[in-house]
Design an enzyme around this catalytic site. Structure first.
Site, mmCIF file in Angstrom:
data_model
loop_
_atom_site.group_PDB
_atom_site.id
_atom_site.type_symbol
_atom_site.label_atom_id
_atom_site.label_comp_id
_atom_site.label_asym_id
_atom_site.label_seq_id
_atom_site.Cartn_x
_atom_site.Cartn_y
_atom_site.Cartn_z
ATOM 1 N N ARG A 32 16.960 34.559 17.098
ATOM 2 C CA ARG A 32 17.702 35.418 16.152
ATOM 3 C C ARG A 32 16.875 35.666 14.899
ATOM 4 O O ARG A 32 16.865 36.774 14.351
ATOM 5 C CB ARG A 32 19.044 34.767 15.787
ATOM 6 C CG ARG A 32 20.009 34.706 16.964
ATOM 7 C CD ARG A 32 21.175 33.790 16.690
ATOM 8 N NE ARG A 32 22.042 34.247 15.620
ATOM 9 C CZ ARG A 32 22.831 33.450 14.906
ATOM 10 N NH1 ARG A 32 22.849 32.147 15.122
ATOM 11 N NH2 ARG A 32 23.593 33.950 13.966
ATOM 12 N N LYS A 50 25.459 34.916 4.123
ATOM 13 C CA LYS A 50 26.099 36.222 3.924
ATOM 14 C C LYS A 50 27.590 36.172 4.221
ATOM 15 O O LYS A 50 28.397 36.696 3.471
ATOM 16 C CB LYS A 50 25.493 37.291 4.855
ATOM 17 C CG LYS A 50 24.033 37.562 4.689
ATOM 18 C CD LYS A 50 23.589 38.707 5.612
ATOM 19 C CE LYS A 50 23.829 38.451 7.090
ATOM 20 N NZ LYS A 50 22.978 37.404 7.679
ATOM 21 N N ARG A 67 21.400 46.439 11.287
ATOM 22 C CA ARG A 67 20.417 45.443 11.701
ATOM 23 C C ARG A 67 19.069 46.088 12.038
ATOM 24 O O ARG A 67 18.107 45.385 12.292
ATOM 25 C CB ARG A 67 20.860 44.773 12.987
ATOM 26 C CG ARG A 67 21.786 43.557 12.969
ATOM 27 C CD ARG A 67 21.303 42.299 12.433
ATOM 28 N NE ARG A 67 21.637 41.108 13.178
ATOM 29 C CZ ARG A 67 22.802 40.453 13.153
ATOM 30 N NH1 ARG A 67 23.816 40.911 12.485
ATOM 31 N NH2 ARG A 67 22.932 39.334 13.805
ATOM 32 N N ARG A 93 25.300 23.385 10.307
ATOM 33 C CA ARG A 93 26.502 24.171 10.599
ATOM 34 C C ARG A 93 27.050 23.795 11.985
ATOM 35 O O ARG A 93 28.257 23.633 12.159
ATOM 36 C CB ARG A 93 26.150 25.664 10.551
ATOM 37 C CG ARG A 93 27.330 26.585 10.695
ATOM 38 C CD ARG A 93 27.050 27.927 10.036
ATOM 39 N NE ARG A 93 26.603 28.928 10.993
ATOM 40 C CZ ARG A 93 26.241 30.176 10.662
ATOM 41 N NH1 ARG A 93 26.221 30.554 9.401
ATOM 42 N NH2 ARG A 93 25.868 31.029 11.564
ATOM 43 N N ARG A 102 29.019 27.794 18.311
ATOM 44 C CA ARG A 102 28.530 29.060 18.871
ATOM 45 C C ARG A 102 27.278 28.800 19.699
ATOM 46 O O ARG A 102 26.366 28.115 19.254
ATOM 47 C CB ARG A 102 28.200 30.029 17.729
ATOM 48 C CG ARG A 102 29.401 30.784 17.238
ATOM 49 C CD ARG A 102 29.091 31.499 15.946
ATOM 50 N NE ARG A 102 27.905 32.356 16.032
ATOM 51 C CZ ARG A 102 27.494 33.130 15.028
ATOM 52 N NH1 ARG A 102 28.160 33.147 13.901
ATOM 53 N NH2 ARG A 102 26.418 33.872 15.157
#
Ligand code: AMP
Length: 196
Positions: free
Chosen positions: A150, A13, A88, A127, A139
């Site tokens: 998540r 996204k 969300r 990533r 992160r």
């Protein structure tokens, strides 16, 4: 154009929102980015959000709804925006509806990025490796364990938004498993019909 990009973490996204943002000159409003900026700046919101974000759970609705309401008021969002990572929850979606209605605004569409969740875990590991290779900090919530939390938060709290917006006749889908450029192409073809 006022858009929502919907999809699990790692679905692409953010990458696609950056491209659409550039092409149509509308800002990408990522609540994740805004919260990370608040954490980095050590604001009260950032202090409240930090531990929650590190665990992979969702920050309280009131916090993010407030952030988005303020951001939408800024001049660069006058011609539209892409919401990335917000809403969300159904409660956030309802709050967004009320917020936009009070400003006399509406959404053009919600684009759902359809992906194979099993492959997402691999994507997120890639990533993390790429970020590390660039010498940038990874992160904390991109480690595979937290990523699963998540994903679970997405399944339970966010995935119902797909049916929610489909029921309002506002849902479009793109195949997020295609190569990045192919996703952009599909997205551009889709969004062209909403441009003013
Ligand atoms: P993201 O970069 O969109 O994956 O967001 C990173 C983290 O920020 C999430 O795991 C949540 O802890 C928090 N977050 C971002 N957007 C929201 C939102 N709309 N509602 C609640 N928490 C959020």
């Amino acid at each position: 154009m006022r858009l929502i990009f919907l999809g699990p973490p790692g679905a692409g996204k953010g990458t696609q929102a950056a491209r659409v943002s550039e092409r149509w000159g509308i800002p990408q409003l990522s609540t994740g980015d805004m919260l990370r900026a608040a954490v980095a700046a050590g604001t009260p919101v950032g202090r409240e959000a930090k531990a929650i974000m590190d665990s992979g759970a969702l920050v309280p609705d009131a916090v993010v709804v407030g952030i988005v309401a303020d951001r939408i008021e800024e001049p660069d969002a006058k011609g539209g925006f892409i919401l990335d990572g917000f809403p969300r929850t159904v409660a956030q979606a309802d709050a967004l509806d009320a917020m936009l209605a009070s400003k006399g605004m509406g959404l053009d569409t919600v684009v759902e990025f359809v992906v194979d969740e099993a492959i997402l875990v691999e994507r997120i590991a890639t990533r993390a490796r790429e970020t590390e290779a660039r010498g940038e900090p990874v992160r904390k919530d991109d480690n595979p364990e937290v990523f699963k939390t998540r994903l679970e938060a997405y399944r339970q709290q966010t995935a119902p938004l797909s049916a929610h917006y489909a029921g309002k006749g506002m849902l479009d889908r793109v195949d997020g498993m295609q190569p990045i450029d192919a996703v952009t192409e599909q997205l551009v073809a889709l969004l062209t019909k909403y441009q003013g």
